[in-house]
Design an enzyme around this catalytic site. Sequence first.
Site, PDB file in Angstrom:
ATOM      1  N   LYS A  14      -7.384  -5.245  -3.314  1.00  0.00           N
ATOM      2  CA  LYS A  14      -8.176  -4.693  -2.208  1.00  0.00           C
ATOM      3  C   LYS A  14      -8.641  -3.272  -2.528  1.00  0.00           C
ATOM      4  CE  LYS A  14      -5.893  -4.069   1.642  1.00  0.00           C
ATOM      5  NZ  LYS A  14      -5.232  -4.301   2.945  1.00  0.00           N
ATOM      6  N   LYS A  45       0.848  -1.190   0.000  1.00  0.00           N
ATOM      7  CA  LYS A  45       0.000   0.000   0.000  1.00  0.00           C
ATOM      8  C   LYS A  45       0.883   1.239   0.000  1.00  0.00           C
ATOM      9  CE  LYS A  45      -2.399  -0.493   3.785  1.00  0.00           C
ATOM     10  NZ  LYS A  45      -3.239  -0.241   4.978  1.00  0.00           N
TER      11      LYS A  45
END
EC number: 4.2.3.153
Length: 234
Positions: A85, A27
């Site tokens: 995600k 991320k």
Amino acid sequence: MKLLVSPINREEAIIASLGGADIVDVKNPKEGSLGANFPWVIRDVKEVVNGRQPISATIGDFNYKPGTASLAALGAAVAGADYIKVGLYDIQTEAQALELLTKITLAVKDYDPSKKVVASGYSDYKRINSISPLLLPAVAAEAGVDVVMVDTGIKDGKSTFEFMDEQELKEFTDLAHEHGLENAIAGSLKFEDLPVLERIGPDIIGVRGMVCGGDRRTAIRQELVEKLVAECQI
């Protein structure tokens, strides 16, 4: 419980992997709670992990932009992510959530049916003007998603437990399982939360700050990953 650890670069990915994380999650905290990193970073992490763990990649905190989100999801899948995600940020209705997740799932599964889609709601949904995570399992199941998650949308040090209590998180977990989905809990979790998490029973917990010594802006420490892995296995 499986442990998902979120590094931001190659060096941290190696530490997370060697520390024993079950899933290595790529991320970019500079771009938000589920901020997307660059395709070459995903590829680089995939290379250094070298098959020891599956790779997860966030594609962003999304409002209602199904086209943009589905293209981003395909990009993460092509770059090598095993789990893709997305955060449902500023999603106003279940209908919006359903279309967003359906299009993302179609984009990913059309490319590779073995890849998993993760839909994340936010425990602080009232602060960010989005839908309740408790609505997510039914919508996600209809969309063909594999995993539902709850995280914090605003990263100001407040924990998921400050917005959803044990009973609500247990309800979220049970709803996910009733709909045939895996589930994950994240959001400024601490070591002292582990007994409560054991009672709630999520399949996965997601961390960054916990294995950085409490500050997600600093680097991941291997000894803290190892400590958390050991405690999750007790």
